[in-house]
Design an enzyme around this catalytic site. Structure first.
Site, PDB file in Angstrom:
ATOM      1  N   GLY A   1      48.362  45.592  37.895  1.00  0.00           N
ATOM      2  CA  GLY A   1      49.702  46.170  37.806  1.00  0.00           C
ATOM      3  C   GLY A   1      50.214  46.005  36.380  1.00  0.00           C
TER       4      GLY A   1
ATOM      5  N   ASN B   1      43.101  38.153  43.640  1.00  0.00           N
ATOM      6  CA  ASN B   1      44.344  37.828  42.934  1.00  0.00           C
ATOM      7  C   ASN B   1      45.436  38.862  43.229  1.00  0.00           C
ATOM      8  OD1 ASN B   1      42.671  35.981  41.737  1.00  0.00           O
ATOM      9  ND2 ASN B   1      43.218  36.507  39.640  1.00  0.00           N
ATOM     10  N   VAL B   2      46.621  38.362  43.548  1.00  0.00           N
ATOM     11  CA  VAL B   2      47.754  39.245  43.840  1.00  0.00           C
ATOM     12  C   VAL B   2      48.930  38.837  42.958  1.00  0.00           C
ATOM     13  CG1 VAL B   2      49.400  39.995  45.599  1.00  0.00           C
ATOM     14  CG2 VAL B   2      47.025  39.519  46.241  1.00  0.00           C
TER      15      VAL B   2
ATOM     16  N   GLU C   1      35.508  36.702  33.295  1.00  0.00           N
ATOM     17  CA  GLU C   1      35.628  38.141  33.607  1.00  0.00           C
ATOM     18  C   GLU C   1      34.672  38.947  32.758  1.00  0.00           C
ATOM     19  OE1 GLU C   1      39.464  39.806  34.700  1.00  0.00           O
ATOM     20  OE2 GLU C   1      39.243  41.333  33.136  1.00  0.00           O
TER      21      GLU C   1
ATOM     22  N   ASP D   1      45.134  31.054  35.740  1.00  0.00           N
ATOM     23  CA  ASP D   1      44.596  32.416  35.703  1.00  0.00           C
ATOM     24  C   ASP D   1      44.513  32.874  34.237  1.00  0.00           C
ATOM     25  OD1 ASP D   1      43.845  34.908  36.712  1.00  0.00           O
ATOM     26  OD2 ASP D   1      45.903  35.567  37.020  1.00  0.00           O
ATOM     27  N   HIS D   2      43.934  34.049  34.011  1.00  0.00           N
ATOM     28  CA  HIS D   2      43.786  34.662  32.672  1.00  0.00           C
ATOM     29  C   HIS D   2      44.285  33.878  31.462  1.00  0.00           C
ATOM     30  CE1 HIS D   2      42.553  38.725  33.795  1.00  0.00           C
ATOM     31  NE2 HIS D   2      43.376  38.615  34.825  1.00  0.00           N
TER      32      HIS D   2
ATOM     33  N   GLY E   1      44.767  42.743  42.819  1.00  0.00           N
ATOM     34  CA  GLY E   1      44.704  42.819  44.282  1.00  0.00           C
ATOM     35  C   GLY E   1      45.895  43.507  44.940  1.00  0.00           C
TER      36      GLY E   1
HETATM   37  P1  13P Z   1      48.137  42.639  40.395  1.00  0.00           P
HETATM   38  O1  13P Z   1      49.379  42.295  39.639  1.00  0.00           O
HETATM   39  O2  13P Z   1      47.727  44.049  40.159  1.00  0.00           O
HETATM   40  O3  13P Z   1      48.204  42.247  41.812  1.00  0.00           O
HETATM   41  O4  13P Z   1      46.971  41.744  39.736  1.00  0.00           O
HETATM   42  C1  13P Z   1      47.124  40.357  39.711  1.00  0.00           C
HETATM   43  C2  13P Z   1      45.991  39.710  39.015  1.00  0.00           C
HETATM   44  O5  13P Z   1      44.891  40.197  39.011  1.00  0.00           O
HETATM   45  C3  13P Z   1      46.255  38.443  38.329  1.00  0.00           C
HETATM   46  O6  13P Z   1      45.132  37.944  37.708  1.00  0.00           O
END
Ligand code: 13P
Length: 303
Positions: free
Chosen positions: A195, A252-253, A143, A81-82, A232
């Site tokens: 978050g 994504n969570v 993104e 991710d990112h 998410g």
């Molecule tokens: P949250 O931490 O808000 O669920 O976002 C997670 C996220 O987008 C990771 O790329």
């Protein structure tokens, strides 16, 4: 074995999605895999750069090692991710070095985040990662737009942000971005926020975000590729479900399951108890929030 790219495409075509669960702590990998299997679902285990820099997932190789201990290819894939070109503290990051390392380790898809750059610079940075990823036969997510929340300091009032559409992914830019960068999946800003990750705010409960579904529909039409929802945790459930029907094929969570882990660990002092909390929350998300339990066969086919 179905590739991550095929998996997300299949979800997109079916009007369902694949959730992506972040692991800021290595012991979270096991309960996420277990919950996904218990729900007969499909999910990504994901790690973002900030999770080994600011939390405790240590490194790309540490996450891969943990993943290999628990992996279940019928149900889960590993995603990077990112990897921001410019991070939340406004530092430049050597993106290509991180992506190359992830590919060499066997990560099954990657993300480059050039969203803090001007459009042309974001396209250029993304294109370079897409070329590496495609040469290795894996998908690349990118993104466009400002999914706020990772930066230090307070956010503008949410309602103001939502009503003004400030930072939302622009439709014409998205069309150009996808065409010129060649990315496989696009993370969009449509009212969603991340978050907080700063020390001062990371324990805070997230406010409930909403999604601009009409805007999402326009983005889908302009891009014609699977779209991704970041941030998410704690989004209005009806909006997420409607968004999935309109092109969100990966959600994504992070915060929700991270906080479940941290709260349980603090209260009990036991990693096993914290893992149980992650298992329970992940299962609940799959079943009650996203409503995607039992979809393994539809998504994976015969594996
Ligand atoms: P949250 O931490 O808000 O669920 O976002 C997670 C996220 O987008 C990771 O790329």
């Amino acid at each position: 074995m179905k590739s991550s790219a095929e998996l997300v495409r299949t979800a997109w075509n079916l009007g369902v999605m694949v959730p992506s669960f972040n692991v800021p702590y290595l012991p979270m990998v096991e309960p996420i895999v277990r919950a996904t299997r218990d729900q007969d679902a499909v999910a990504f285990v994901a790690v973002a750069r900030l999770e080994w820099v600011k939390f405790e997932s240590r490194s790309l190789s540490a996450v891969m090692e943990e993943y290999e201990r628990w992996q279940d290819p019928k149900h889960v894939r590993l995603h990077l991710d990112h990897v921001p070109v410019m991070d939340e503290d406004h530092q430049r990051v050597d993106v290509l070095a991180i992506i190359k390392e992830a590919i060499a380790l066997g990560y099954q898809s990657v993300m480059v985040d050039g969203s803090r750059l001007a459009l042309v610079d974001n396209i250029r940075a993304t294109r370079a990662v897409v070329e590496l990823a495609h040469a290795a036969g894996i998908a690349c997510e990118a993104e466009l737009g400002a999914v706020l929340g990772h930066e230090d300091g307070p956010l503008p009032p949410y309602e103001e942000l939502f009503k003004s559409g400030k930072g939302f992914t622009r439709v014409e830019e998205a069309r150009q971005f996808v065409r010129e960068s060649g990315c496989d999946w696009l993370s969009v800003a449509i009212g969603n926020i991340h978050g907080a990750v700063s020390q001062a705010a990371r324990d805070n409960k997230k406010i409930e975000a909403r999604l601009d579904l009409d805007h999402l529909g326009r983005l889908r039409e302009a891009t014609d590729i699977p779209l991704v929802l970041h941030g998410g945790s704690g989004v209005c459930r009806e909006d997420v479900r409607a968004g999935i029907k309109r092109g969100l094929a990966k959600v994504n969570v992070g915060t929700e399951i991270r906080q479940a882990y941290e709260v349980a660990l603090k209260a009990s002092g036991a990693v096993a108890v914290a893992q149980q909390a992650v298992h329970a929350r992940t299962a609940e998300l799959i079943r009650d929030y996203f409503g995607i339990q039992g979809l393994r066969a539809a998504l994976m086919g015969k594996t």
